[in-house]
Design an enzyme around this catalytic site. Structure first.
Site, PDB file in Angstrom:
ATOM      1  N   HIS A 238       0.817  -1.223   0.000  1.00 58.60           N
ATOM      2  CA  HIS A 238       0.000   0.000   0.000  1.00 58.60           C
ATOM      3  C   HIS A 238       0.847   1.267   0.000  1.00 58.60           C
ATOM      4  O   HIS A 238       0.286   2.368  -0.065  1.00 58.60           O
ATOM      5  CB  HIS A 238      -0.957   0.004   1.190  1.00 58.60           C
ATOM      6  CG  HIS A 238      -2.193  -0.798   0.944  1.00 58.60           C
ATOM      7  ND1 HIS A 238      -3.378  -0.254   0.515  1.00 58.60           N
ATOM      8  CD2 HIS A 238      -2.421  -2.130   1.046  1.00 58.60           C
ATOM      9  CE1 HIS A 238      -4.282  -1.197   0.375  1.00 58.60           C
ATOM     10  NE2 HIS A 238      -3.730  -2.350   0.701  1.00 58.60           N
ATOM     11  N   ASP A 707     -24.625  25.189 -15.038  1.00 58.09           N
ATOM     12  CA  ASP A 707     -23.411  26.005 -15.131  1.00 58.09           C
ATOM     13  C   ASP A 707     -22.286  25.277 -15.866  1.00 58.09           C
ATOM     14  O   ASP A 707     -21.150  25.741 -15.900  1.00 58.09           O
ATOM     15  CB  ASP A 707     -22.939  26.413 -13.733  1.00 58.09           C
ATOM     16  CG  ASP A 707     -22.526  25.220 -12.888  1.00 58.09           C
ATOM     17  OD1 ASP A 707     -22.798  24.064 -13.308  1.00 58.09           O
ATOM     18  OD2 ASP A 707     -21.933  25.424 -11.814  1.00 58.09           O
TER      19      ASP A 707
END
Length: 743
Positions: A238, A707
């Site tokens: 990880h 938008d």
């Protein structure tokens, strides 16, 4: 008088006999009760672990798709995938290699957290400990400086660190922490802070999954800078920027450091790649994060340039420029047209029934090798290859090799898309960099197994399974006695295997669920005899009985499993209906279990789990639609067809990762054009045919304020599985709270 004594004695004997019978009955009941409890505990554990490893396999497939696109897209289609390049081969700003990377950042007077000075002192590390206990965040300026100094130190360290107990009283080895700050603080409280008297080896996986990964890794690096001779860190699987995208570290950094998050992540990427990959104690004990393979060579590992492997999920670049793809184009078209009428493999027919509307195979990438097919059962080095190869990503051909995403290196032909056809080209021989990469992948990703031999780790999708003979051979070859590794959660925090030659140590308690497991660390003195110390960080678990702890963990595991069922609903229904020719809505329990395993491939005891997942009819058959009764979608979007909705449920995490690549400023907002790019990558990854006009309609409909930007987080929230029972409970609690307030 004598007669009266005889009667009393007989009554006492009868009473004693009844008491003994009662005790035996209670003992039998208790043993059965504990046996059932242990059975529940074990299948709960299996569910958690199977789902965890399935997620890792998904991540490997996604990254292998990215790697293939990055390596070969330019040569095949004439333009480069900039988005993927930013993820897999990010250009590190030279600014980060200079002290100005942090000196120019202003720390306001209002900042109340620790103000570090370098070189670090004990006062600095104490200030960090106190600040993190009080939920404070270290300023970005000091984070960058700490990473810069850590990077300078790690550059001087070897790949394999050698320690000796002759200089230290004891050495403490800790396993995975995964962002659990409470576990780290408890270890320091019980065992002492790093110092000349207390030497530590932390064996990787410091980050991801937990909510305090930043704090954990900062503390570890701070003590490394303070005591470089007494604090040692191994790299885990990880410590990888691609894994961090799925499992939370990237998101955590960007949330805590919105202004300088990208620079911090880039420095973390460099620092992670410089972490040592192994530690050896007294020349007798080898410590690695994952394990070994039959190809592991410690001498070779000592000589490689480990910093070049930024990510173990990033297969070494293998350019196809020198391969003449076009020469076989005509032959390939013929092959492709023949293949299109050829039935799928027997496994796909028997164990992977799929509906026509799911995962249409569009861009197939596969390897062919007649020799490999005749010798695939071998457990030699050719079959211990380590990662789902990005040159054959299962994500581009999702069901070509459903049983094993870890492809053996014995294959020697690659089929690549060229124009509108497939072309076969010979694979180049493994390069030096590829051999180095494979060695590191095996060290970071492998798991032990009971059987002899070495085989691809099909459950995780990366690394290998190594048997007792592989362990014994490596130990003898290098004069070692013991292998200590982490990488796997264990219920007691540690576990022996391979006749005591391999120890797994895991230090993150409550990893899957509150009360699910203990954490542990191991201490070694000069006699090299391991001594284990267990603990469990919890504010509530101590108040719960064993039954309550098992029930809580079981409930959490079953919730996760039901979500898996819901996400694969169409495939499961298609499988059930193959057995239910008369559309009765019922199948046998045996048929139900077969369909579940063939679709989900989780290797779970489905018949044991049946009472928690599905309802039986009065005649003993199983009502298969009852598998999905307790679940439903989140916020339904009328513009999304049922088939597309199920795809979104299933691959929600993959979509989020692709979105995070596109959302450069991590604002949570993307443009409609970026939304389209997300879908193009997503559909290419899964081979799912999604109509562009449908995506455009969907994009316009969720642009609520018109938008031109989309709140992607809100969009994904609509594709979260909702448990109906939870919703009813929540409504009930809200109603009761309302009655109390009005009363």
């Amino acid at each position: 008088m004598g007669c009266g004594t005889s009667v009393a004695t007989e009554k006492q004997g009868e009473t004693l006999e009844q008491a003994m019978k009662a005790a035996v009955l209670i003992q039998r009941w208790y043993r059965r009760y504990m046996a059932r409890l242990e059975m529940r505990r074990r299948y709960t554990w299996n569910i958690f672990q199977s789902i965890e490893y399935a997620g890792e396999q998904d991540q490997l497939q996604l990254s292998s798709f990215f790697t293939f696109m990055l390596d070969n897209f330019t040569q095949l289609n004439g333009n480069g995938p900039d988005l993927i390049s930013q993820l897999l081969d990010p250009v590190v700003d030279p600014w980060l290699d200079r002290e100005t990377c942090y000196n120019l950042i202003h720390v306001p007077e209002s900042y109340t957290g620790p103000r570090l000075s370098f070189p670090l002192s004990v006062a600095d590390t104490n200030a960090l400990l106190s600040a993190f206990k009080d939920q404070q965040t270290l300023h970005a300026r000091y984070v960058l400086q700490l990473l810069y100094e850590t990077k300078k130190l790690l550059k001087q360290m070897p790949n394999i660190v050698h320690l000796s107990t002759s200089y230290y009283k004891e050495i403490t080895i800790c396993g995975d922490l995964h962002g659990r700050l409470d576990d780290l603080l408890l270890i320091f409280y019980k065992n002492g802070l790093p110092s000349a008297e207390t030497l530590y080896v932390f064996n990787g996986d410091f980050v991801d999954r937990g909510k305090k990964s930043v704090e954990v890794v900062i503390l570890l690096f701070a003590f490394l800078l303070l005591y470089p001779d007494y604090m040692h860190l191994n790299r885990g699987n990880h410590e990888d920027h691609i894994m961090n995208l799925r499992y939370g570290f990237t998101k955590e950094v960007m949330q805590k450091y919105k202004t300088h998050g990208r620079e911090i992540l880039q420095l973390f990427q460099d620092v992670f790649s410089l972490l040592p990959i192994a530690t050896v104690i007294d020349g007798k004990i080898l410590i690695v994060h994952g394990g070994i393979s039959d190809q592991t060579d410690l001498d070779f590992l000592s000589s490689i340039e480990r910093h070049k492997v930024k990510s173990a999920l990033r297969f070494p670049r293998c350019s196809l420029e020198h391969l003449d793809i076009s020469q076989s184009c005509r032959q390939t078209k013929r092959t492709r047209s023949t293949d299109s009428s050829r039935p799928s493999s027997s496994r796909s027919q028997n164990k992977n029934q799929r509906t026509p509307n799911t995962r249409k195979k569009r861009c197939r990438l596969s390897r062919q090798d007649s020799a490999a097919s005749t010798s695939s059962s071998s457990s030699s080095s050719s079959s211990s290859s380590s990662l789902c190869s990005p040159r054959t990503p299962s994500c581009l051909s999702p069901h070509a090799f459903p049983s094993s995403p870890c492809m053996p290196y014995s294959v020697n032909v690659l089929q690549v898309p060229f124009l509108d056809s497939l072309s076969s080209v010979p694979l180049p021989s493994p390069s030096q960099h590829e051999q180095e990469w494979k060695q590191i992948v095996d060290i970071l990703w492998s798991d032990p197994k009971i059987q002899d031999g070495c085989s691809p780790n099909t459950f995780r999708g990366g690394g290998c399974y190594f048997g007792p003979d592989v362990t014994q051979r490596l130990l003898l070859q290098h004069g070692l006695q013991l292998l200590i590794r982490s990488h796997e959660c264990k219920q007691e925090g540690y576990e022996f295997c391979h006749s005591g030659k391999v120890i797994t140590i895991f230090s993150a308690s409550n990893y899957y669920e509150e009360g699910s497991n203990r954490g542990a660390y191991v201490k070694l003195g000069r006699e090299l005899v391991p001594r284990f110390y267990q603990y469990q960080v919890s504010r509530t678990t101590r108040k719960l009985t064993l039954t309550q702890r098992v029930r809580a963990a079981e409930g959490s595991a079953l919730r996760a499993l039901k979500e898996k069922l819901f996400a694969h609903r169409s495939e499961l229904m298609a499988g059930f209906q193959q057995y239910d020719q008369n559309n009765t809505g019922r199948v046998s329990v045996c048929e139900w279990a077969l369909v579940l395993e063939s679709v989900l491939r989780l290797d779970l005891p489905w018949r044991t789990l049946r009472p928690h997942l599905a309802r039986l009819a009065p005649d003993g058959s199983l009502e298969y639609q009852s598998c999905f009764e307790d679940m439903g979608p989140g916020i339904p979007l009328p513009q999304v067809t049922p088939n597309l909705a199920e795809t979104l449920f299933r691959y929600r995490t993959d979509i989020e990762i692709i979105f995070n690549i596109i959302d450069k400023d991590h604002s949570g907002l993307i443009s409609i054009e970026e939304f389209r790019q997300t879908w193009r990558l997503f559909s290419a990854h899964l081979g799912v045919a999604i109509d562009d006009s449908a995506i455009d309609d969907l994009a316009r409909s969720i642009d609520f304020n018109k938008d031109g930007s989309i709140d992607f987080t809100e969009f994904l929230e609509a594709f979260r599985v909702v448990h109906k029972l939870d919703s009813k409970d929540q409504q009930l609690h809200e109603k009761m709270d309302g009655e109390k307030r009005t009363g």
